[in-house]
Design an enzyme around this catalytic site. Structure first.
Site, mmCIF file in Angstrom:
data_model
loop_
_atom_site.group_PDB
_atom_site.id
_atom_site.type_symbol
_atom_site.label_atom_id
_atom_site.label_comp_id
_atom_site.label_asym_id
_atom_site.label_seq_id
_atom_site.Cartn_x
_atom_site.Cartn_y
_atom_site.Cartn_z
ATOM 1 N N LYS A 84 0.839 -1.195 0.000
ATOM 2 C CA LYS A 84 0.000 0.000 0.000
ATOM 3 C C LYS A 84 0.878 1.250 0.000
ATOM 4 O O LYS A 84 2.100 1.170 0.210
ATOM 5 C CB LYS A 84 -0.917 0.001 1.226
ATOM 6 C CG LYS A 84 -0.183 0.059 2.565
ATOM 7 C CD LYS A 84 -1.152 0.006 3.734
ATOM 8 C CE LYS A 84 -0.382 0.064 5.059
ATOM 9 N NZ LYS A 84 -1.283 0.072 6.221
ATOM 10 N N ARG B 248 -9.756 0.468 15.517
ATOM 11 C CA ARG B 248 -9.687 1.247 14.283
ATOM 12 C C ARG B 248 -10.727 0.722 13.293
ATOM 13 O O ARG B 248 -11.690 1.416 12.995
ATOM 14 C CB ARG B 248 -8.264 1.169 13.712
ATOM 15 C CG ARG B 248 -7.955 2.184 12.646
ATOM 16 C CD ARG B 248 -6.472 2.170 12.298
ATOM 17 N NE ARG B 248 -6.026 0.905 11.726
ATOM 18 C CZ ARG B 248 -4.787 0.688 11.282
ATOM 19 N NH1 ARG B 248 -3.873 1.649 11.394
ATOM 20 N NH2 ARG B 248 -4.448 -0.476 10.763
ATOM 21 N N TYR C 73 12.673 31.999 3.334
ATOM 22 C CA TYR C 73 11.399 32.663 3.611
ATOM 23 C C TYR C 73 11.268 33.085 5.072
ATOM 24 O O TYR C 73 11.702 32.377 5.990
ATOM 25 C CB TYR C 73 10.232 31.724 3.283
ATOM 26 C CG TYR C 73 9.976 31.571 1.806
ATOM 27 C CD1 TYR C 73 9.756 32.670 0.985
ATOM 28 C CD2 TYR C 73 9.934 30.300 1.226
ATOM 29 C CE1 TYR C 73 9.502 32.518 -0.377
ATOM 30 C CE2 TYR C 73 9.679 30.137 -0.127
ATOM 31 C CZ TYR C 73 9.468 31.263 -0.923
ATOM 32 O OH TYR C 73 9.218 31.103 -2.264
ATOM 33 N N MET D 3 9.181 24.952 -0.922
ATOM 34 C CA MET D 3 8.443 23.938 -1.667
ATOM 35 C C MET D 3 9.368 23.049 -2.483
ATOM 36 O O MET D 3 9.200 21.827 -2.525
ATOM 37 C CB MET D 3 7.418 24.590 -2.596
ATOM 38 C CG MET D 3 6.561 23.578 -3.358
ATOM 39 S SD MET D 3 5.331 24.345 -4.439
ATOM 40 C CE MET D 3 4.224 25.059 -3.219
#
Length: 369
Positions: free
Chosen positions: A38, A136, A264, A313
Protein backbone atom coordinates in the site's frame (compact mmCIF):
# COMPACT_ATOMS: atom_id res chain seq x y z
CA UNK A 1 26.88 3.25 -8.13
CA UNK A 2 26.76 6.38 -10.29
CA UNK A 3 26.61 9.72 -8.48
CA UNK A 4 23.31 11.56 -8.47
CA UNK A 5 22.86 14.35 -11.01
CA UNK A 6 19.38 15.30 -9.81
CA UNK A 7 17.00 14.46 -6.98
CA UNK A 8 16.40 10.72 -7.17
CA UNK A 9 15.12 7.87 -5.00
CA UNK A 10 17.30 4.84 -5.58
CA UNK A 11 15.60 1.51 -4.81
CA UNK A 12 17.84 -1.50 -4.16
CA UNK A 13 15.99 -4.67 -5.18
CA UNK A 14 18.80 -6.84 -3.85
CA UNK A 15 18.17 -5.37 -0.39
CA UNK A 16 14.44 -5.99 -0.84
CA UNK A 17 15.11 -9.65 -1.56
CA UNK A 18 17.41 -9.93 1.47
CA UNK A 19 14.76 -8.38 3.73
CA UNK A 20 12.13 -10.73 2.33
CA UNK A 21 14.34 -13.77 2.80
CA UNK A 22 15.12 -12.77 6.39
CA UNK A 23 11.43 -12.39 7.19
CA UNK A 24 10.72 -15.74 5.56
CA UNK A 25 13.43 -17.31 7.71
CA UNK A 26 11.57 -16.16 10.82
CA UNK A 27 8.33 -17.97 9.99
CA UNK A 28 7.53 -21.67 9.68
CA UNK A 29 7.41 -23.45 6.31
CA UNK A 30 3.64 -23.81 6.49
CA UNK A 31 2.95 -20.10 7.03
CA UNK A 32 2.13 -17.98 3.99
CA UNK A 33 3.58 -14.52 3.36
CA UNK A 34 1.52 -11.45 2.51
CA UNK A 35 3.50 -8.49 1.14
CA UNK A 36 1.97 -5.12 2.00
CA UNK A 37 2.48 -2.73 -0.91
CA UNK A 38 0.00 0.00 0.00
CA UNK A 39 0.93 3.69 -0.21
CA UNK A 40 3.00 3.22 -3.38
CA UNK A 41 4.86 0.36 -1.64
CA UNK A 42 5.75 2.62 1.27
CA UNK A 43 6.92 5.34 -1.08
CA UNK A 44 9.04 3.23 -3.43
CA UNK A 45 6.85 2.10 -6.39
CA UNK A 46 4.11 -0.45 -5.84
CA UNK A 47 4.04 -1.88 -9.36
CA UNK A 48 7.81 -2.36 -9.59
CA UNK A 49 8.05 -3.80 -6.07
CA UNK A 50 5.06 -6.15 -6.49
CA UNK A 51 6.30 -7.43 -9.85
CA UNK A 52 9.67 -8.20 -8.28
CA UNK A 53 8.13 -9.90 -5.24
CA UNK A 54 5.72 -11.88 -7.38
CA UNK A 55 8.74 -13.75 -8.76
CA UNK A 56 9.61 -14.74 -5.20
CA UNK A 57 7.55 -16.81 -2.78
CA UNK A 58 4.88 -14.19 -2.00
CA UNK A 59 1.43 -15.72 -1.50
CA UNK A 60 -0.68 -12.56 -1.22
CA UNK A 61 -0.41 -8.81 -1.67
CA UNK A 62 -2.20 -6.18 0.39
CA UNK A 63 -3.14 -2.62 -0.49
CA UNK A 64 -5.21 -0.03 1.37
CA UNK A 65 -7.63 1.09 -1.34
CA UNK A 66 -9.23 -0.35 -4.45
CA UNK A 67 -7.47 1.93 -6.95
CA UNK A 68 -4.11 0.68 -5.62
CA UNK A 69 -5.15 -2.88 -6.39
CA UNK A 70 -6.39 -1.92 -9.86
CA UNK A 71 -2.98 -0.39 -10.62
CA UNK A 72 -1.30 -3.67 -9.64
CA UNK A 73 -3.59 -5.68 -11.90
CA UNK A 74 -2.82 -3.34 -14.81
CA UNK A 75 0.88 -3.83 -14.07
CA UNK A 76 0.59 -7.61 -14.41
CA UNK A 77 0.12 -8.77 -10.83
CA UNK A 78 -1.82 -12.04 -10.84
CA UNK A 79 -1.44 -13.10 -7.21
CA UNK A 80 -4.39 -12.53 -4.82
CA UNK A 81 -4.70 -8.94 -3.58
CA UNK A 82 -6.41 -8.06 -0.29
CA UNK A 83 -7.88 -4.55 -0.12
CA UNK A 84 -7.62 -3.53 3.52
CA UNK A 85 -9.99 -0.55 3.53
CA UNK A 86 -12.39 -0.75 0.59
CA UNK A 87 -15.33 1.59 0.12
CA UNK A 88 -18.70 0.46 -1.18
CA UNK A 89 -18.53 2.97 -4.06
CA UNK A 90 -15.70 0.87 -5.53
CA UNK A 91 -17.11 -2.63 -5.06
CA UNK A 92 -18.01 -3.14 -8.72
CA UNK A 93 -14.51 -2.07 -9.75
CA UNK A 94 -13.07 -4.37 -7.09
CA UNK A 95 -14.95 -7.38 -8.46
CA UNK A 96 -14.10 -6.44 -12.04
CA UNK A 97 -10.39 -6.64 -11.12
CA UNK A 98 -10.62 -9.79 -8.97
CA UNK A 99 -9.59 -7.98 -5.81
CA UNK A 100 -10.54 -9.32 -2.38
CA UNK A 101 -12.21 -7.02 0.17
CA UNK A 102 -11.69 -6.74 3.89
CA UNK A 103 -15.22 -6.48 5.31
CA UNK A 104 -15.10 -4.89 8.74
CA UNK A 105 -18.67 -4.02 9.81
CA UNK A 106 -22.27 -5.03 9.12
CA UNK A 107 -22.90 -2.16 6.71
CA UNK A 108 -19.95 -2.95 4.46
CA UNK A 109 -20.62 -6.70 4.64
CA UNK A 110 -24.26 -6.28 3.61
CA UNK A 111 -23.36 -3.89 0.80
CA UNK A 112 -20.74 -6.22 -0.63
CA UNK A 113 -23.01 -9.26 -0.49
CA UNK A 114 -25.70 -7.25 -2.28
CA UNK A 115 -23.36 -6.19 -5.08
CA UNK A 116 -21.72 -9.63 -5.38
CA UNK A 117 -25.16 -11.20 -5.65
CA UNK A 118 -26.22 -8.69 -8.32
CA UNK A 119 -23.01 -9.54 -10.21
CA UNK A 120 -24.01 -13.24 -9.96
CA UNK A 121 -20.87 -14.16 -8.08
CA UNK A 122 -20.45 -17.51 -6.34
CA UNK A 123 -18.07 -17.99 -3.40
CA UNK A 124 -16.37 -14.66 -4.07
CA UNK A 125 -13.41 -14.49 -1.65
CA UNK A 126 -13.84 -12.06 1.23
CA UNK A 127 -11.84 -11.38 4.38
CA UNK A 128 -13.40 -10.60 7.75
CA UNK A 129 -11.54 -8.33 10.16
CA UNK A 130 -12.09 -8.35 13.90
CA UNK A 131 -11.12 -5.60 16.30
CA UNK A 132 -9.08 -7.06 19.16
CA UNK A 133 -7.80 -3.82 20.68
CA UNK A 134 -6.52 -1.42 18.01
CA UNK A 135 -10.00 0.13 17.87
CA UNK A 136 -9.69 1.25 14.28
CA UNK A 137 -11.55 -1.15 11.95
CA UNK A 138 -13.21 -4.47 12.58
CA UNK A 139 -16.18 -6.40 13.90
CA UNK A 140 -16.36 -7.12 17.62
CA UNK A 141 -16.26 -10.63 19.00
CA UNK A 142 -19.96 -10.25 19.80
CA UNK A 143 -20.69 -10.11 16.06
CA UNK A 144 -19.63 -13.69 15.32
CA UNK A 145 -23.15 -15.18 15.32
CA UNK A 146 -24.70 -12.41 13.24
CA UNK A 147 -21.89 -12.70 10.68
CA UNK A 148 -22.38 -16.45 10.50
CA UNK A 149 -26.13 -16.09 10.04
CA UNK A 150 -25.66 -13.53 7.28
CA UNK A 151 -23.16 -15.68 5.39
CA UNK A 152 -25.35 -18.76 5.60
CA UNK A 153 -28.02 -16.85 3.70
CA UNK A 154 -25.87 -16.43 0.58
CA UNK A 155 -23.62 -18.35 -1.78
CA UNK A 156 -22.31 -15.13 -3.36
CA UNK A 157 -19.32 -14.92 -1.01
CA UNK A 158 -17.04 -17.20 0.99
CA UNK A 159 -14.65 -16.24 3.77
CA UNK A 160 -11.04 -16.63 2.65
CA UNK A 161 -9.50 -15.36 5.88
CA UNK A 162 -10.22 -14.06 9.36
CA UNK A 163 -7.74 -11.51 10.63
CA UNK A 164 -6.95 -8.77 13.11
CA UNK A 165 -4.20 -6.22 13.67
CA UNK A 166 -1.80 -5.90 16.60
CA UNK A 167 -1.69 -2.48 18.22
CA UNK A 168 1.75 -2.50 19.86
CA UNK A 169 3.68 -5.55 18.68
CA UNK A 170 6.94 -3.56 18.44
CA UNK A 171 6.69 -2.39 22.08
CA UNK A 172 7.75 -5.17 24.41
CA UNK A 173 6.54 -3.18 27.42
CA UNK A 174 3.04 -3.82 26.01
CA UNK A 175 3.61 -7.57 25.77
CA UNK A 176 0.71 -8.41 28.09
CA UNK A 177 -1.68 -6.32 25.96
CA UNK A 178 -0.44 -8.01 22.77
CA UNK A 179 -0.79 -11.50 24.25
CA UNK A 180 -4.34 -10.62 25.26
CA UNK A 181 -5.04 -9.53 21.67
CA UNK A 182 -3.68 -12.82 20.36
CA UNK A 183 -5.75 -14.85 22.83
CA UNK A 184 -8.89 -12.89 21.95
CA UNK A 185 -8.22 -13.54 18.26
CA UNK A 186 -7.83 -17.27 18.90
CA UNK A 187 -11.19 -17.35 20.66
CA UNK A 188 -12.88 -15.40 17.85
CA UNK A 189 -11.29 -17.64 15.22
CA UNK A 190 -12.52 -20.80 16.94
CA UNK A 191 -16.04 -19.42 17.28
CA UNK A 192 -16.31 -18.14 13.71
CA UNK A 193 -14.90 -21.41 12.33
CA UNK A 194 -17.52 -23.37 14.23
CA UNK A 195 -20.22 -21.00 13.03
CA UNK A 196 -19.15 -21.13 9.37
CA UNK A 197 -18.56 -24.86 9.28
CA UNK A 198 -15.21 -24.45 7.53
CA UNK A 199 -11.81 -22.99 8.45
CA UNK A 200 -10.61 -19.81 6.74
CA UNK A 201 -6.97 -18.74 6.92
CA UNK A 202 -5.97 -16.85 10.06
CA UNK A 203 -3.54 -13.93 10.28
CA UNK A 204 -2.75 -11.26 12.85
CA UNK A 205 1.00 -10.58 12.68
CA UNK A 206 2.54 -7.49 11.10
CA UNK A 207 6.33 -7.09 10.79
CA UNK A 208 6.93 -6.70 14.53
CA UNK A 209 4.47 -9.50 15.20
CA UNK A 210 6.51 -11.76 12.92
CA UNK A 211 9.67 -10.90 14.83
CA UNK A 212 8.34 -10.86 18.39
CA UNK A 213 5.41 -13.31 18.50
CA UNK A 214 6.23 -16.49 16.56
CA UNK A 215 3.44 -18.30 18.40
CA UNK A 216 0.93 -16.09 16.55
CA UNK A 217 2.04 -16.63 12.94
CA UNK A 218 -1.00 -18.85 12.23
CA UNK A 219 -1.67 -19.48 8.52
CA UNK A 220 -0.25 -16.22 7.14
CA UNK A 221 1.71 -13.15 8.19
CA UNK A 222 1.70 -9.63 6.77
CA UNK A 223 4.80 -7.51 6.33
CA UNK A 224 5.15 -3.96 5.10
CA UNK A 225 7.86 -1.92 6.81
CA UNK A 226 10.16 -4.94 7.22
CA UNK A 227 10.29 -5.51 3.47
CA UNK A 228 11.47 -1.94 3.03
CA UNK A 229 14.27 -2.32 5.56
CA UNK A 230 13.09 -1.46 9.05
CA UNK A 231 12.72 -3.84 11.99
CA UNK A 232 11.16 -1.35 14.42
CA UNK A 233 13.92 -1.78 17.02
CA UNK A 234 17.66 -1.25 17.21
CA UNK A 235 18.16 -4.99 17.68
CA UNK A 236 16.06 -6.01 14.67
CA UNK A 237 17.21 -3.15 12.42
CA UNK A 238 20.58 -4.91 12.20
CA UNK A 239 18.90 -7.71 10.25
CA UNK A 240 17.40 -5.40 7.62
CA UNK A 241 18.70 -3.04 4.95
CA UNK A 242 16.65 0.01 3.95
CA UNK A 243 15.93 -0.35 0.25
CA UNK A 244 15.61 3.37 -0.51
CA UNK A 245 18.35 5.97 -0.81
CA UNK A 246 17.13 9.52 -1.39
CA UNK A 247 19.81 11.54 -3.17
CA UNK A 248 20.10 15.04 -4.50
CA UNK A 249 22.86 17.50 -5.45
CA UNK A 250 24.16 20.93 -4.54
CA UNK A 251 22.71 23.49 -6.95
CA UNK A 252 24.44 26.56 -5.57
CA UNK A 253 26.71 27.62 -2.74
CA UNK A 254 26.39 31.04 -1.11
CA UNK A 255 28.65 32.93 1.26
CA UNK A 256 26.37 34.60 3.81
CA UNK A 257 27.69 37.55 5.79
CA UNK A 258 27.07 38.05 9.50
CA UNK A 259 23.63 39.53 10.12
CA UNK A 260 22.10 38.37 6.85
CA UNK A 261 19.13 35.99 6.62
CA UNK A 262 18.35 32.85 4.65
CA UNK A 263 15.05 31.80 3.12
CA UNK A 264 11.40 32.66 3.61
CA UNK A 265 10.36 34.82 6.57
CA UNK A 266 14.04 35.34 7.37
CA UNK A 267 13.73 32.28 9.57
CA UNK A 268 17.51 31.97 9.91
CA UNK A 269 19.79 34.91 10.64
CA UNK A 270 23.53 34.50 10.67
CA UNK A 271 25.64 35.30 13.69
CA UNK A 272 28.87 34.79 11.76
CA UNK A 273 30.13 34.36 8.22
CA UNK A 274 28.92 31.02 6.84
CA UNK A 275 28.43 29.03 3.64
CA UNK A 276 25.06 27.65 2.62
CA UNK A 277 24.24 25.11 -0.07
CA UNK A 278 20.90 25.14 -1.90
CA UNK A 279 19.49 21.70 -2.81
CA UNK A 280 16.70 20.92 -5.32
CA UNK A 281 14.35 19.16 -2.87
CA UNK A 282 11.63 20.55 -0.64
CA UNK A 283 8.31 19.95 1.03
CA UNK A 284 6.66 19.17 -2.32
CA UNK A 285 9.08 16.23 -2.49
CA UNK A 286 8.29 14.98 1.00
CA UNK A 287 10.80 16.84 3.17
CA UNK A 288 8.32 18.69 5.35
CA UNK A 289 8.72 22.04 7.05
CA UNK A 290 9.13 20.24 10.38
CA UNK A 291 12.68 19.37 9.32
CA UNK A 292 13.67 23.02 8.96
CA UNK A 293 15.30 25.45 11.36
CA UNK A 294 18.23 23.22 12.21
CA UNK A 295 16.34 20.06 13.08
CA UNK A 296 16.88 17.92 10.01
CA UNK A 297 20.11 17.34 8.16
CA UNK A 298 21.55 15.77 5.02
CA UNK A 299 24.90 14.10 4.42
CA UNK A 300 27.49 15.80 2.20
CA UNK A 301 30.88 14.12 1.84
CA UNK A 302 30.19 12.02 4.96
CA UNK A 303 29.34 15.04 7.12
CA UNK A 304 26.05 16.30 8.49
CA UNK A 305 24.76 19.51 6.95
CA UNK A 306 21.84 20.93 8.94
CA UNK A 307 18.87 22.63 7.29
CA UNK A 308 18.91 26.42 7.57
CA UNK A 309 15.65 28.31 7.99
CA UNK A 310 12.34 27.14 6.53
CA UNK A 311 12.02 24.29 4.08
CA UNK A 312 10.79 25.70 0.75
CA UNK A 313 8.44 23.94 -1.67
CA UNK A 314 11.22 22.89 -4.05
CA UNK A 315 14.43 23.65 -2.15
CA UNK A 316 16.24 23.49 1.14
CA UNK A 317 19.33 25.38 2.24
CA UNK A 318 21.89 23.63 4.43
CA UNK A 319 24.94 24.74 6.39
CA UNK A 320 28.19 23.70 4.68
CA UNK A 321 30.50 26.17 6.43
CA UNK A 322 32.81 23.42 7.68
CA UNK A 323 32.30 20.96 4.81
CA UNK A 324 34.63 20.71 1.83
CA UNK A 325 32.13 20.63 -1.05
CA UNK A 326 31.29 22.23 -4.37
CA UNK A 327 28.31 22.82 -6.63
CA UNK A 328 27.22 19.57 -8.28
CA UNK A 329 28.33 17.36 -5.38
CA UNK A 330 26.05 14.48 -4.37
CA UNK A 331 23.91 14.80 -1.23
CA UNK A 332 22.38 11.90 0.71
CA UNK A 333 19.09 12.70 2.43
CA UNK A 334 18.64 9.18 3.79
CA UNK A 335 19.82 5.68 2.94
CA UNK A 336 21.14 2.45 4.49
CA UNK A 337 23.67 4.27 6.68
CA UNK A 338 21.96 7.51 7.62
CA UNK A 339 18.50 6.02 7.69
CA UNK A 340 15.07 7.53 7.20
CA UNK A 341 14.40 6.45 10.78
CA UNK A 342 17.22 8.67 12.07
CA UNK A 343 16.11 11.64 10.01
CA UNK A 344 12.49 11.19 11.07
CA UNK A 345 13.52 11.24 14.72
CA UNK A 346 14.84 14.78 14.30
CA UNK A 347 11.26 15.90 13.59
CA UNK A 348 9.67 13.66 16.26
CA UNK A 349 8.05 11.39 13.71
CA UNK A 350 8.63 7.90 12.29
CA UNK A 351 10.24 6.39 9.21
CA UNK A 352 6.83 5.35 7.86
CA UNK A 353 5.71 8.97 7.49
CA UNK A 354 8.94 10.10 5.86
CA UNK A 355 9.31 7.33 3.28
CA UNK A 356 5.64 7.20 2.28
CA UNK A 357 5.66 10.96 1.83
CA UNK A 358 8.31 11.07 -0.88
CA UNK A 359 6.54 12.68 -3.83
CA UNK A 360 5.99 10.74 -7.01
CA UNK A 361 7.61 13.61 -8.90
CA UNK A 362 10.91 12.33 -7.47
CA UNK A 363 12.40 9.98 -10.05
CA UNK A 364 12.78 6.35 -8.95
CA UNK A 365 15.83 4.39 -10.07
CA UNK A 366 15.94 0.62 -9.51
CA UNK A 367 19.24 -1.18 -8.95
CA UNK A 368 20.31 -4.68 -7.94
CA UNK A 369 17.92 -6.62 -10.13
Amino acid sequence: MPKAQETILEIDLKALKQNFEHLKSRISNGTHFMAVVKAFAYGSDACEIANYLQKLDVYYFAVAFVHEGVALRKAGITKPILVLHPQAANFNLLIENCLEPNLYNAKILNEFISIASAEQQTNYPIHIKFNTGLNRLGFSENDVNSIGEKLKETTAVKVKSIFSHLAASEDLSEREFTLNQIQKFKTIAENITNTLGYKPMLHICNTSGILNYPEAHFDMVRSGIGLYGFGNSKKENKNFTPIGTLKTIISQIHTINKGESIGYNRAFKTERLLKSATLPIGHADGIGRQYGKGKGYVIINNQKAYILGNVCMDMIMVNVTDIDCKEGDEVIVFGPNTTAEKLAETASTISYELITGISQRVKRNFIGN
